[in-house]
Enzyme design. Structure first.
Site, PDB file in Angstrom:
ATOM      1  N   ASP A   9       0.814  -1.226   0.000  1.00 20.70           N
ATOM      2  CA  ASP A   9       0.000   0.000   0.000  1.00 20.70           C
ATOM      3  C   ASP A   9       0.843   1.270   0.000  1.00 20.70           C
ATOM      4  O   ASP A   9       0.433   2.301   0.537  1.00 20.70           O
ATOM      5  CB  ASP A   9      -0.957   0.019   1.217  1.00 20.70           C
ATOM      6  CG  ASP A   9      -1.896  -1.169   1.205  1.00 20.70           C
ATOM      7  OD1 ASP A   9      -2.272  -1.612   0.109  1.00 20.70           O
ATOM      8  OD2 ASP A   9      -2.238  -1.646   2.301  1.00 20.70           O
ATOM      9  N   GLU A  10       1.997   1.217  -0.601  1.00 20.79           N
ATOM     10  CA  GLU A  10       2.888   2.387  -0.642  1.00 20.79           C
ATOM     11  C   GLU A  10       2.407   3.426  -1.655  1.00 20.79           C
ATOM     12  O   GLU A  10       2.887   4.561  -1.659  1.00 20.79           O
ATOM     13  CB  GLU A  10       4.320   1.956  -1.020  1.00 20.79           C
ATOM     14  CG  GLU A  10       5.001   1.012  -0.028  1.00 20.79           C
ATOM     15  CD  GLU A  10       4.731  -0.450  -0.337  1.00 20.79           C
ATOM     16  OE1 GLU A  10       3.853  -0.737  -1.189  1.00 20.79           O
ATOM     17  OE2 GLU A  10       5.389  -1.306   0.273  1.00 20.79           O
ATOM     18  N   GLY A  11       1.483   2.994  -2.530  1.00 20.08           N
ATOM     19  CA  GLY A  11       1.054   3.883  -3.613  1.00 20.08           C
ATOM     20  C   GLY A  11       1.646   3.431  -4.940  1.00 20.08           C
ATOM     21  O   GLY A  11       1.849   4.232  -5.855  1.00 20.08           O
ATOM     22  N   LYS A  12       1.875   2.111  -5.050  1.00 22.66           N
ATOM     23  CA  LYS A  12       2.481   1.564  -6.283  1.00 22.66           C
ATOM     24  C   LYS A  12       1.604   1.866  -7.495  1.00 22.66           C
ATOM     25  O   LYS A  12       2.105   2.216  -8.567  1.00 22.66           O
ATOM     26  CB  LYS A  12       2.669   0.035  -6.152  1.00 22.66           C
ATOM     27  CG  LYS A  12       3.622  -0.369  -5.037  1.00 22.66           C
ATOM     28  CD  LYS A  12       3.679  -1.867  -4.868  1.00 22.66           C
ATOM     29  CE  LYS A  12       2.395  -2.458  -4.333  1.00 22.66           C
ATOM     30  NZ  LYS A  12       2.041  -2.066  -2.957  1.00 22.66           N
ATOM     31  N   ARG A  54      -5.394   0.543   8.680  1.00 28.11           N
ATOM     32  CA  ARG A  54      -3.977   0.149   8.629  1.00 28.11           C
ATOM     33  C   ARG A  54      -3.280   0.634   9.894  1.00 28.11           C
ATOM     34  O   ARG A  54      -3.598   1.716  10.399  1.00 28.11           O
ATOM     35  CB  ARG A  54      -3.297   0.761   7.408  1.00 28.11           C
ATOM     36  CG  ARG A  54      -3.853   0.229   6.098  1.00 28.11           C
ATOM     37  CD  ARG A  54      -3.175   0.865   4.885  1.00 28.11           C
ATOM     38  NE  ARG A  54      -3.832   0.450   3.654  1.00 28.11           N
ATOM     39  CZ  ARG A  54      -4.054   1.249   2.610  1.00 28.11           C
ATOM     40  NH1 ARG A  54      -3.661   2.510   2.636  1.00 28.11           N
ATOM     41  NH2 ARG A  54      -4.653   0.794   1.529  1.00 28.11           N
ATOM     42  N   GLN A  83       1.938  -6.154  -3.170  1.00 29.60           N
ATOM     43  CA  GLN A  83       2.385  -6.181  -1.775  1.00 29.60           C
ATOM     44  C   GLN A  83       3.687  -5.369  -1.644  1.00 29.60           C
ATOM     45  O   GLN A  83       3.912  -4.472  -2.429  1.00 29.60           O
ATOM     46  CB  GLN A  83       2.558  -7.620  -1.249  1.00 29.60           C
ATOM     47  CG  GLN A  83       1.241  -8.388  -1.108  1.00 29.60           C
ATOM     48  CD  GLN A  83       0.728  -8.939  -2.411  1.00 29.60           C
ATOM     49  OE1 GLN A  83       1.420  -9.664  -3.112  1.00 29.60           O
ATOM     50  NE2 GLN A  83      -0.506  -8.622  -2.758  1.00 29.60           N
ATOM     51  N   ARG A 119      -9.853  -2.728   6.164  1.00 28.09           N
ATOM     52  CA  ARG A 119      -9.362  -2.717   7.549  1.00 28.09           C
ATOM     53  C   ARG A 119      -8.511  -1.470   7.809  1.00 28.09           C
ATOM     54  O   ARG A 119      -7.759  -1.048   6.929  1.00 28.09           O
ATOM     55  CB  ARG A 119      -8.467  -3.950   7.801  1.00 28.09           C
ATOM     56  CG  ARG A 119      -9.221  -5.253   7.822  1.00 28.09           C
ATOM     57  CD  ARG A 119      -8.271  -6.418   8.038  1.00 28.09           C
ATOM     58  NE  ARG A 119      -7.454  -6.670   6.855  1.00 28.09           N
ATOM     59  CZ  ARG A 119      -6.467  -7.555   6.800  1.00 28.09           C
ATOM     60  NH1 ARG A 119      -6.154  -8.250   7.884  1.00 28.09           N
ATOM     61  NH2 ARG A 119      -5.801  -7.750   5.692  1.00 28.09           N
ATOM     62  N   ALA A 128      -3.997  -7.857  -3.552  1.00 26.32           N
ATOM     63  CA  ALA A 128      -3.517  -6.513  -3.879  1.00 26.32           C
ATOM     64  C   ALA A 128      -4.703  -5.581  -4.119  1.00 26.32           C
ATOM     65  O   ALA A 128      -5.760  -6.008  -4.583  1.00 26.32           O
ATOM     66  CB  ALA A 128      -2.651  -6.556  -5.136  1.00 26.32           C
ATOM     67  N   GLY A 129      -4.500  -4.318  -3.798  1.00 23.45           N
ATOM     68  CA  GLY A 129      -5.482  -3.298  -4.145  1.00 23.45           C
ATOM     69  C   GLY A 129      -4.702  -2.058  -4.523  1.00 23.45           C
ATOM     70  O   GLY A 129      -4.076  -1.442  -3.679  1.00 23.45           O
ATOM     71  N   HIS A 130      -4.680  -1.747  -5.797  1.00 25.72           N
ATOM     72  CA  HIS A 130      -3.857  -0.642  -6.296  1.00 25.72           C
ATOM     73  C   HIS A 130      -4.774   0.476  -6.804  1.00 25.72           C
ATOM     74  O   HIS A 130      -5.620   0.231  -7.658  1.00 25.72           O
ATOM     75  CB  HIS A 130      -2.929  -1.127  -7.417  1.00 25.72           C
ATOM     76  CG  HIS A 130      -1.938  -2.156  -6.944  1.00 25.72           C
ATOM     77  ND1 HIS A 130      -1.055  -2.784  -7.776  1.00 25.72           N
ATOM     78  CD2 HIS A 130      -1.697  -2.653  -5.706  1.00 25.72           C
ATOM     79  CE1 HIS A 130      -0.303  -3.628  -7.070  1.00 25.72           C
ATOM     80  NE2 HIS A 130      -0.695  -3.568  -5.816  1.00 25.72           N
ATOM     81  N   THR A 140      -9.636  -4.855   1.851  1.00 25.67           N
ATOM     82  CA  THR A 140     -10.466  -5.364   2.954  1.00 25.67           C
ATOM     83  C   THR A 140     -11.128  -4.259   3.777  1.00 25.67           C
ATOM     84  O   THR A 140     -11.980  -4.558   4.610  1.00 25.67           O
ATOM     85  CB  THR A 140      -9.601  -6.201   3.923  1.00 25.67           C
ATOM     86  OG1 THR A 140      -8.537  -5.369   4.399  1.00 25.67           O
ATOM     87  CG2 THR A 140      -9.022  -7.426   3.234  1.00 25.67           C
ATOM     88  N   SER A 156       5.291  12.196  -4.428  1.00 23.71           N
ATOM     89  CA  SER A 156       3.861  12.320  -4.669  1.00 23.71           C
ATOM     90  C   SER A 156       3.256  13.145  -3.547  1.00 23.71           C
ATOM     91  O   SER A 156       3.504  12.882  -2.371  1.00 23.71           O
ATOM     92  CB  SER A 156       3.260  10.914  -4.736  1.00 23.71           C
ATOM     93  OG  SER A 156       1.865  10.993  -4.714  1.00 23.71           O
TER      94      SER A 156
END
Ligand code: GDP
Ligand code: IMO
Ligand code: MG
Length: 430
Positions: free
Chosen positions: A13-16, A310, A223, A308, A39-41, A306, A418
């Site tokens: 979740d770094e902002g990829k 962080r 990830q 959730r 993954a969620g991008h 999800t 960013s």
């Protein structure tokens, strides 16, 4: 330079997604090599927010060919939903633009049921997985019982799915979890096979040929480094190689492809993690709320997959230095600098302290069971809103100092910063 690898330098979740979107403008291919719909991008373009789980973020750019590599585990239900979502948003998703490796593994409802049952069994020691069946799908791959995308072309595909469900039911029974209806799933996967067929390809060969022809391949890690199965905070990791060298095996590329590769490490300006496991620089209470946000903005720190909350903390320079080394990161893209605006001071972990004093390389990597105390340095914050800054020299001096310090701890330069979720909110380092 033809191969660019965008890799998460922390716990995901770094902002990829948004960084891939930035580079994709200049690329021909956008390829994923690991993981699945855990993954969620996120890519934000004006009022449109794209949350992608399986399809590489580059697909939003019309010239891109998107590749799902052999290292991935693919849940076809999520894939079809994502394809429909993209089409509704006006993005063309055709077999010419979306290529799926025949050697990627399929995720089934049995993998998801097993993921949930195994987590329940772990109780307090649970990993906090996304529940997407990732671990069980990679387990089947490693034990050579998996069902691959290319298997869907075989006449006995339904028999294979049936065997897989029967086998999984045996384990589910042992775990005291409800069993699955194999006839129903076979029927579902018969339809999956028909829908997948036009997209199945030898993506290794296609990428190899493209690289030989001088095409630009943009590789998108899923990830982050510290979730790598071999090199992360084991056992609180995912089940694939998330680090940049995994791009080669996960895409079927040889070492020659890495010769002139450029690795860009994406690092959030502070640290976050979803799920269980060590987090030496974690913060709590008011400061945690300040960094996480309350959920009112789409970029607040709640899981893309999800939902959730962080866990949040100060940037860990020791782990960043480690990530730089094991990925071979050449330069950094720092995200969410805007979130730090308004803090009086900002802490940065520059070393750990053990019995023998301070050190900046962990003796046994990030999963070392001995716990060390992080050593922080405190830098002045800045009050200015940086969201509209587009040039390095317009960043507040204190922000420049923070970024310079981060780069010196990592040992590589910052190339991009960013300052907001929106596509244009990027500051290149001059
Ligand atoms: P990924 O999994 O690495 O692609 O990251 P995610 O999409 O899961 O999470 C990053 C979140 O931060 C998303 O909501 C992005 O839109 C958002 N984001 C990315 N870069 C920035 C930034 O510089 N500033 C802010 N405020 N949000 C950002
Ligand atoms: P992106 O690509 C953050 C975490 C889970 C859990 C552990 C194992 O959006 O950065 P899994 O379902 O993979 O077996 O869960 O890994 N995790 C992620 N955390 N971002 C992700 O992906 C993640 N994918 C998995 O929270 O701790
Ligand atoms: Mg994410």
């Amino acid at each position: 330079m033809t191969l660019q690898v965008i890799v998460g330098a922390q716990w995901g979740d770094e902002g990829k997604g948004r960084i891939v979107d930035w580079f994709a403008e200049q690329a021909d291919f956008s390829a994923r090599y690991n993981g699945g719909d855990n993954a969620g991008h996120t890519v934000t373009v004006g009022s449109r927010i794209f949350k992608l789980h399986l399809i590489p973020s580059g697909i939003i750019h019309p010239q891109i060919i998107a590749i799902l590599g052999n290292g991935m585990v693919v849940n076809p239900t999520t894939l079809f939903e994502e394809m429909d979502f993209l089409r509704q948003a006006g993005i063309s998703v055709t077999p010419e633009r979306l290529r799926i490796s025949y050697a990627a593994h399929l995720i089934t409802p049995a993998h998801q049921a097993l993921d949930r049952a195994l987590e329940a069994q772990r109780g307090k020691g649970s990993i906090g997985t996304t529940g997407r069946g990732i671990g069980p799908a990679y387990t089947d791959k490693a034990t050579r019982r998996g069902v691959r995308v290319g298997d869907s072309l075989a006449p006995d595909f339904c028999d294979r799915i049936e065997d897989h469900i029967t086998e999984s039911n045996r384990t589910l029974r042992m775990l005291g979890a409800p069993e699955l209806d194999s006839a129903e799933i076979c029927d579902q996967y018969r339809k999956v096979a028909a829908r997948l067929e036009p997209y199945i390809a030898d993506t290794s060969l296609e990428l190899h040929t493209a690289l030989q022809a001088g095409k630009k391949v943009l590789v998108e890690g899923a990830q982050g480094t510290l979730l790598d199965i071999d090199l992360g905070t084991y056992p609180f990791v995912t089940s694939s190689n998330t680090t940049a060298p995994g791009a080669l095996t996960g895409l079927g590329l040889g070492l020659d492809a890495a010769r002139d590769a450029r690795v860009i490490g994406v690092v959030k300006a502070f640290q976050t993690r979803v799920g269980s496991g060590p987090f030496p620089t974690e913060v709590f209470d008011d400061l945690a709320l300040r960094l996480r946000g309350t959920g009112e903005h789409p970029w607040d720190e709640y899981g893309t997959t999800t939902g959730r909350p962080r866990r949040v903390g100060w940037l860990d320079g020791v782990l960043l230095r480690y990530a730089t080394r094991i990925n071979g990161i050449h330069e950094l893209a720092v995200t969410k600098l805007d979130i730090l605006s308004g803090l009086e001071s900002i802490k940065l972990c520059r070393a750990y302290r053990g019995q023998d004093g301070e050190f900046t390389d962990l003796p046994f990597g990030p999963a070392d069971p001995r716990r060390y105390e992080p050593v922080f340095e405190e830098l002045p914050g800045w009050s200015e809103n940086v969201s509209d800054v587009r040039e390095w020299n317009d960043l507040p001096k204190a922000a420049q100092t923070y970024l310079d310090r981060l780069a010196s701890l990592a040992g590589v330069p910052v190339r991009l910063v960013s300052v907001g979720a929106e596509r244009e909110q990027i500051v290149p380092h001059s």
